[in-house]
Design a protein around this motif. Structure first.
Motif, mmCIF file in Angstrom:
data_model
loop_
_atom_site.group_PDB
_atom_site.id
_atom_site.type_symbol
_atom_site.label_atom_id
_atom_site.label_comp_id
_atom_site.label_asym_id
_atom_site.label_seq_id
_atom_site.Cartn_x
_atom_site.Cartn_y
_atom_site.Cartn_z
ATOM 1 N N LEU A 41 0.824 -1.207 0.000
ATOM 2 C CA LEU A 41 0.000 0.000 0.000
ATOM 3 C C LEU A 41 0.858 1.256 0.000
ATOM 4 O O LEU A 41 0.629 2.180 -0.781
ATOM 5 N N PHE A 42 1.886 1.293 0.854
ATOM 6 C CA PHE A 42 2.724 2.484 0.959
ATOM 7 C C PHE A 42 3.664 2.643 -0.227
ATOM 8 O O PHE A 42 4.151 3.740 -0.491
ATOM 9 N N SER A 43 3.937 1.575 -0.944
ATOM 10 C CA SER A 43 4.847 1.624 -2.092
ATOM 11 C C SER A 43 4.133 1.926 -3.406
ATOM 12 O O SER A 43 4.784 2.189 -4.416
ATOM 13 N N THR A 44 2.830 1.853 -3.407
ATOM 14 C CA THR A 44 2.059 2.014 -4.638
ATOM 15 C C THR A 44 1.552 3.440 -4.767
ATOM 16 O O THR A 44 1.002 4.004 -3.820
ATOM 17 N N GLN A 45 1.730 3.996 -5.938
ATOM 18 C CA GLN A 45 1.186 5.309 -6.242
ATOM 19 C C GLN A 45 -0.225 5.157 -6.799
ATOM 20 O O GLN A 45 -0.474 4.245 -7.594
ATOM 21 N N PRO A 46 -1.161 6.024 -6.404
ATOM 22 C CA PRO A 46 -2.480 5.969 -7.026
ATOM 23 C C PRO A 46 -2.338 6.072 -8.551
ATOM 24 O O PRO A 46 -1.552 6.852 -9.061
ATOM 25 N N GLY A 47 -3.081 5.215 -9.243
ATOM 26 C CA GLY A 47 -3.023 5.178 -10.700
ATOM 27 C C GLY A 47 -2.132 4.078 -11.255
ATOM 28 O O GLY A 47 -2.194 3.769 -12.434
#
Length: 139
Positions: A41-47
Motif C-alpha cells: 500500500l505504501f509503495s504504490t502510487q495511485p493510478g
C-alpha cells in the motif's frame, strides 16, 4: 500445491513475489500478510494499478519537497487515509514521522497498528528519502 494450515487473517502472495520449485508461489498469511499488504500500500502510487486506480498512498509525490511540519502533516494524512480505506483488518494506533537527525534528507516513518478484536500491536518502520527521490524503504 497443498497447504494444511488455514489462514485466519488472510493469505496472499508474499511480497516481493517469489517462487519455489516445489510449492510454486510463496504465500504469506495472517500477520505477515497484513504487514506485507501495508508495505505494498505504501509503495504504490495511485493510478499504478489498472483495475484499482485509487489504490495506493501518494508518498512519492513528496519527493524533492522541503521537509516541513506541513509536509509531515500531509504524509501522516496520506498514510492514515490509505490504511483506513484499504487495510480494514487493522486499527491504526499512530503514525509517527520525524526527520532523521543523521540523514537530514530522510524522514523516518513508524506506523503502529492493532489487529481488530485482538491485543496484537505491530509496527511497520520505513524511511522516506525526500531529497534523492528514492521512495519509501521498509525495515
Amino acid at each position: 500445491m497443498e497447504h494444511t494450515q488455514e489462514a485466519v487473517l488472510g493469505r496472499g502472495w508474499a511480497f516481493p513475489p517469489t517462487f519455489d520449485i516445489g510449492d510454486g508461489v510463496v504465500m504469506a498469511q495472517d500477520l505477515q500478510d497484513i504487514h506485507e499488504s501495508l508495505q505494498i500500500l505504501f509503495s504504490t502510487q495511485p493510478g499504478e494499478r489498472l483495475m484499482r486506480p485509487d489504490f495506493g498512498c501518494d508518498l512519492q509525490a513528496s519527493a524533492f519537497e522541503n521537509i516541513s511540519e506541513k509536509l509531515i502533516a500531509e504524509l501522516t494524512t496520506h498514510i492514515t487515509d490509505s490504511v483506513l480505506r484499504y487495510e480494514t483488518r487493522v486499527e491504526l494506533i499512530a503514525v509517527n514521522i520525524y526527520q532523521d537527525p543523521k540523514e537530514r534528507n530522510c524522514l523516518q516513518v513508524q506506523v503502529l497498528y492493532q489487529l481488530h478484536g485482538t491485543e496484537n500491536v505491530s509496527q511497520l518502520n520505513g524511511q522516506l528519502d525526500i531529497l534523492d527521490g528514492g521512495g519509501m524503504v521498509f525495515q
